[in-house]
Scaffold this motif. Structure first.
Motif, short mmCIF file in Angstrom:
data_model
loop_
_atom_site.label_atom_id
_atom_site.label_comp_id
_atom_site.label_asym_id
_atom_site.label_seq_id
_atom_site.Cartn_x
_atom_site.Cartn_y
_atom_site.Cartn_z
N ASN A 273 0.86 -1.18 0.00
CA ASN A 273 0.00 0.00 0.00
C ASN A 273 0.90 1.23 0.00
N THR B 261 0.61 3.41 3.14
CA THR B 261 1.20 2.79 4.32
C THR B 261 2.71 2.96 4.34
N THR C 41 3.10 6.45 5.77
CA THR C 41 2.63 6.65 7.15
C THR C 41 3.46 5.85 8.14
N GLU C 42 3.99 4.70 7.73
CA GLU C 42 4.82 3.88 8.61
C GLU C 42 6.30 4.19 8.44
N ASN D 36 8.43 3.58 6.05
CA ASN D 36 9.25 2.48 5.56
C ASN D 36 10.15 3.04 4.46
#
Length: 431
Positions: A136, A139, A142-143, A145
């Protein structure tokens, strides 16, 4: 404070932080220790806040900027080869050092008390490879990574190159966002003397030398290994292959290396690394726009070469396990090709986990080293950033893209924010 250079401000922050941390530790001044902790924490949070947009736009623009560079493919290839070569040298030295000092020999630790480590998505090579691909896009941001963000930046940068003129609005927007983020992040970097005092003060007040006692040989080994790379390997490469003065290089690069030491973040140091590379080391701006952001997310001689090699030897000796020649070759292989796993953020737990799992060593060993990780991460990150500064100089020198007049001139002051240049019109590469 403007009467003092930025480098001197950082040094003053370092000295003040050590003094305050020592006072908090010796006299058990709880409020002072907590204040130092919060100051350092806020500074790191501000640095990390800019990580997703900075990494994504920097990588996208750096890949797209290759169209402005003559011989772009040759430059990119040389850069990557130097990344691999310096990583191989660093890990080889670390293995030799580990075999000499035997960091885990005679160390008695309660291995059953090792802290549990969340290794989900980082334990095997399959996890590492599949972890590069985001499930995603939102994601991934937001995370935070960073590895996935780098992947997205490379793909979209390559797509921008392939699409050509139609992609100019996207490229122009990305350049504008990058300029905005770098400008805002520079304001944060100007707070580095205060952040330095908080970060170093917190380390001294929290850890002191207590936790280093049972791990003293390993801790000294990591610092010695990184310092050998910093003060022997890099100067030799600069003198022999770059034909430039290592002393002048370190004079120019010192502010970025110093900030990396206290911030423990290659990505957070990126704007300063970029300025030092161009304004002090005289590397061609268009080439630096590719090499520096790429290095900040993939070039990790401290975190991905020196540290995991010594840590693997330490863990094997603590748990009474034997490492053969094949294991040492595996350590070297993992360090050379897996450095992107560290992704420019503070800490090297992912890389260490990857190394231990590849060798079949107990992952509990990661937990044994977590307590002193912040102390070791300072010299690791300084080594990372120094390597990220060395390679562009070596490549630029070999390609005639190094302005020796700038390199040898008195260092330009870094106290003011860099001027924002209008985005250049992209020109097709001739090679």
């Amino acid at each position: 404070m403007k009467r003092f250079s930025f480098s001197l401000q950082l040094l003053l922050g370092l000295v003040v932080g050590v003094a305050l941390g020592f006072a908090a530790k010796v006299w058990d001044v709880t409020w002072l220790a907590e204040t130092l902790t919060q100051v350092g924490k806020i500074f790191v949070q501000l640095l990390k806040l800019a990580v997703p947009p900075l990494v994504f736009t920097a990588v996208l623009v750096s890949v797209a900027n290759l169209r402005n560079v003559n011989g772009a493919a040759r430059l990119a290839t040389k850069t990557l080869l130097w990344f691999l070569a310096t990583a191989a040298i660093a890990v080889t030295l670390a293995i030799v050092l580990g075999l000499i000092i035997n960091p885990g020999q005679g160390v008695t630790l309660d291995t059953s008390a090792a802290k549990p480590v969340d290794t989900e998505g980082a334990g095997t090579w399959l996890d590492f490879v599949t972890g590069i691909l985001p499930t995603n896009i939102v994601t991934a941001f937001t995370e935070v990574n960073v590895l996935q963000i780098v992947f997205l930046g490379v793909v979209l940068g390559a797509a921008t190159l392939a699409v050509g003129e139609k992609a100019e609005p996207v490229l122009a927007f990305s350049k504008a966002v990058l300029e905005l983020v770098q400008k805002a992040l520079w304001w944060v970097i100007r707070l580095a003397p205060i952040g330095t005092a908080g970060l170093i003060g917190k380390a001294v007040a929290t850890y002191g030398w207590d936790l280093l006692a049972p791990l003293a040989k390993f801790s000294v080994g990591v610092y010695v290994g990184c310092l050998i790379v910093l003060l022997a390997v890099y100067p030799t490469l600069l003198a022999v292959f770059g034909r430039v003065s290592p002393i002048t290089f370190f004079r120019n690069a010192w502010p970025a290396i110093e900030l990396a030491f206290v911030s423990r973040s290659s990505v957070g140091t990126l704007p300063l690394t970029q300025r030092v590379t161009v304004e002090r080391n005289g590397v061609d701006r268009d080439y630096a726009a590719f090499a520096v952001p790429f290095g900040a997310t993939t070039k990790m001689d401290g975190c991905a070469s020196v540290y995991p090699a010594l840590a693997a030897i330490f863990v094997a000796q603590v748990f009474g396990l034997h490492l053969g020649i094949g294991d040492y070759l595996l350590i070297a292989f993992v360090s050379v090709v897996g450095s992107a796993a560290t992704a420019g953020l503070t800490g090297a737990i992912v890389m260490l986990t990857l190394t231990l799992s590849t060798l079949g060593l107990p992952l509990e060993g990661v937990g044994l080293l977590l307590a002193i990780d912040p102390i070791l991460d300072m010299i690791r990150t300084a080594t990372n950033v120094a390597g990220q500064l060395v390679v562009p100089v070596l490549v630029a020198r070999s390609e005639g893209r190094l302005d020796e007049a700038v390199f040898n001139a008195p260092p330009q002051p870094l106290d003011d924010a860099p001027a924002v240049r209008p985005a250049a019109v992209a020109k097709p590469a001739t090679a």
